[in-house]
Structure formats: structure tokens, C-alpha cells
Design an enzyme around this catalytic site. Structure first.
Site, PDB file in Angstrom:
ATOM      1  N   THR A  91       0.953  -1.259  -0.032  1.00 57.73           N
ATOM      2  CA  THR A  91       0.058   0.223  -0.045  1.00 57.73           C
ATOM      3  C   THR A  91       0.843   1.312   0.018  1.00 57.73           C
ATOM      4  OG1 THR A  91      -1.717  -1.148   1.147  1.00 57.73           O
ATOM      5  CG2 THR A  91      -1.926   1.290   1.257  1.00 57.73           C
ATOM      6  N   THR A 148       1.136  -4.479   4.262  1.00 57.48           N
ATOM      7  CA  THR A 148       0.772  -5.194   5.849  1.00 57.48           C
ATOM      8  C   THR A 148       0.174  -6.255   5.745  1.00 57.48           C
ATOM      9  OG1 THR A 148      -1.268  -3.817   5.538  1.00 57.48           O
ATOM     10  CG2 THR A 148       0.467  -2.442   6.433  1.00 57.48           C
TER      11      THR A 148
END
Length: 329
Positions: free
Chosen positions: A34, A112
Site C-alpha cells: 500500500t 501489511t
């Protein structure tokens, strides 16, 4: 692995002492995630931002001449798509940049979704005193409130700090500094994405020589009310060399599930017991066929503080290295 030109930081001013001090050299290895994503025409997040672009967002925040960067683009992937082959490549890149002796620390930017797993693999093999820091973002690069630059700045700051030496791999995220061992993504969207189930200073086993994880099959099998062990049998039939059980409570399963674990052990499959409970360690307390104490007597290994995803990584590193898994838990 492409090695871009080293980039020295710049800032408006610095003290003479800072200017005179030799630059700390930090290797930044970027893998996508991200932190490197922008929004496409359909509103979906896609990794598009290079490592150099990421570093450029924070370089000027450091005093001029205090930090120099070696930037290595390893890919632009969603971490949910990573395989053991990808993890092997990341670990090899970490080892390579540390081997030349010129860097003071390493920062790895990572998605993540599986950061806690790659970080755990890195920690299992990390025998160098220099810090290796994993970081990323919950919000994409083009979001007006993106947390990526802040997390990257803090990760670089920690990686360049001598006090971070000799303590293993860390995750630096949302102002938290966490040992890799025991870390887990605890929230899908909160800026403080990671928490830990470990003690403040978890004991690290002796690091292993780097070994390839690709080809090592370790499966996670959940226990639940009424689970009869068919998934355990299926994993063994499919060639699993190791199993991590996501157990109940402090590490218990039902009787039928326990019978399947016994069959796996008889087939020389290593079995580790973790728990689905968010906090607390696995410990063998209960009797009965599926109780933790009974399973431990039969050779099931306690995962301790680590949750199933990291327990799988630890078990895979043991199998890849030819060491008894118990020594790593």
C-alpha cells in the site's frame, strides 16, 4: 535486483557537528504494498511508486549529509500475493546489502497483509548486529492523509540509530517499534496496524544460516467447535511436512481432531500448536485426548507467544534448515 544511485539527503540547515559527522548509509528495499500504491481509474489500489520516489518523500527531513541511501526496487507486489519464492528473494537481498559492509541498516517497505510473516522469516535468519526494519502504510501514496512517508521516516530513523543494533528484526509502524517475533496485524485500517503478543524483550533463538523456504509445505489448520480432523488428514495427504494447528484456548482441540493430529505425528509430520485467542501464550494445561498437556506428551510443539501465521514461518525455517522445530519456539 536493481540498485539505483545512492541518494544523499538534504535539508535547509544543520549544525556544524551534524555536518561533520559521517553519513549513516541506509539500504531501502522496496517490494510494493500500500505504501507504493496509487488509485487507478476503477478506484482500485495498484502498486506503481518506485523506491526512489518513496525515499524522495522523506529525504529532505533529515539533516543535510546525515543519511545516504542505497535504494533497491525488488518489485511492486501486493503482499497478499507473495510466495515463499518471493520471501526467499527478499531475504537474499537483505543478506546481499549487508554482506558488503558499507550500510548501517536496512529498511524494507512491504505490504501489511503479510508483513509479520516476511519479517519473522528475516528475523529467523538475521545474525548480523545491524538493524533490519520493516514498514509500510495503511493508506496509499496518493491519499491526502497517507501514513507512508511518516512510517518510512521513522523506520529510517530507527535503522540509523546505533541503539537498534543487536536486537533483531523490527517492525516500525504507526509510531510503534515492535520486535518481529510475536508481532501481528491487529487492525485492518487503523494507522497503528500492528501489535505484539510477545513480552517486551522476546527471547530470540540463535539465528539460522540462510536457507530457501520455497518448496517447504507447512499448512495452517484451524480447530473449532465440532472440528473432526478431516482438514488435518487432507493436509497430510497433500504432502505437508509440517502443520500449525490454530487451537482453542491455551492450545486444545476436540477428540476427533486430536486423533487426526496423532495420525500426522505417526506419519512424521511436525505439528505446532498455536491459538486463535488474540492474547496470551499457548501452554499445556488440560488432559483428555485433545487437551494441550496430552498433545504435548505426544510431541506437539507449543508456539508460545506467536500466532499461527508466524508459527508457520518458524516451522518452515526449521524444516528448511534441518533443525528440530522445538529449538526455534
Amino acid at each position: 535486483m536493481s540498485n539505483q544511485d545512492s541518494t544523499a539527503t538534504s535539508a535547509a540547515s544543520c549544525t556544524p557537528e551534524q555536518a561533520a559527522a559521517p553519513a549513516r548509509r541506509i539500504a531501502v528495499l522496496t517490494t510494493g504494498g500500500t505504501i507504493a500504491c496509487t488509485t487507478d481509474s476503477n478506484g482500485a489500489l495498484v502498486p506503481t511508486i518506485s523506491g526512489q520516489e518513496l525515499v524522495d518523500t522523506v529525504a529532505a527531513r533529515f539533516p543535510e549529509g546525515s543519511i545516504a541511501f542505497d535504494v533497491h526496487d525488488l518489485g511492486q507486489l501486493d503482499s497478499s500475493s507473495l510466495t515463499f519464492a518471493d520471501v526467499d528473494r527478499i531475504l537474499a537481498a537483505i543478506a546481499e546489502v549487508l554482506a558488503d559492509g558499507s550500510v548501517d541498516g536496512v529498511v524494507v517497505t512491504h505490504g501489511t497483509d503479510t508483513m509479520e510473516e516476511t519479517a519473522m522469516a528475516a528475523d529467523a535468519f538475521h545474525g548480523d548486529s545491524r538493524p533490519v526494519i520493516f514498514t509500510g502504510a495503511q493508506l496509499p501514496f496518493d491519499h491526502p492523509d497517507t501514513d507512508g512517508p511518516g512510517n518510512l521516516f521513522e523506520a529510517i530513523t530507527i535503522a540509523s540509530d546505533p541503539s537498534a543494533q543487536g536486537i533483531g528484526v523490527l517492525i516500525v509502524f504507526g509510531h510503534a517499534v515492535l520486535p518481529a517475533r510475536g508481532a501481528t496485524k491487529w487492525h485492518t485500517s487503523d494507522p497503528l496496524a500492528f501489535a505484539t503478543n510477545a513480552s517486551e524483550e522476546p527471547v530470540r533463538p540463535d539465528p539460522l544460516p540462510l536457507a530457501k523456504l520455497e518448496g517447504i509445505q507447512v499448512d495452517i489448520v484451524p480447530a473449532y467447535l465440532g472440528a473432526d480432523g478431516r482438514l488435518v488428514d487432507a493436509a497430510v495427504a497433500a504432502g505437508a511436512r509440517g502443520l500449525v494447528i490454530e487451537g482453542l484456548g491455551s492450545g486444545n482441540v476436540g477428540d476427533a481432531f486430536a486423533a487426526a493430529i496423532e495420525r500426522a505425528l505417526a506419519a512424521d509430520v511436525a505439528v505446532v500448536m498455536a491459538t486463535r485467542v488474540p492474547r496470551g501464550d499457548v501452554f499445556p494445561a488440560y488432559g483428555g485426548a485433545g487437551g494441550g498437556a496430552t498433545l504435548a506428551r505426544h510431541g506437539v510443539i507449543s508456539a508460545g507467544c506467536v500466532h499461527p501465521a508466524q508459527a508457520r514461518i518458524i516451522l518452515a525455517t526449521a524444516l528448511a534448515s534441518g533443525v528440530h522445530p522445538q529449538t526455534l519456539f
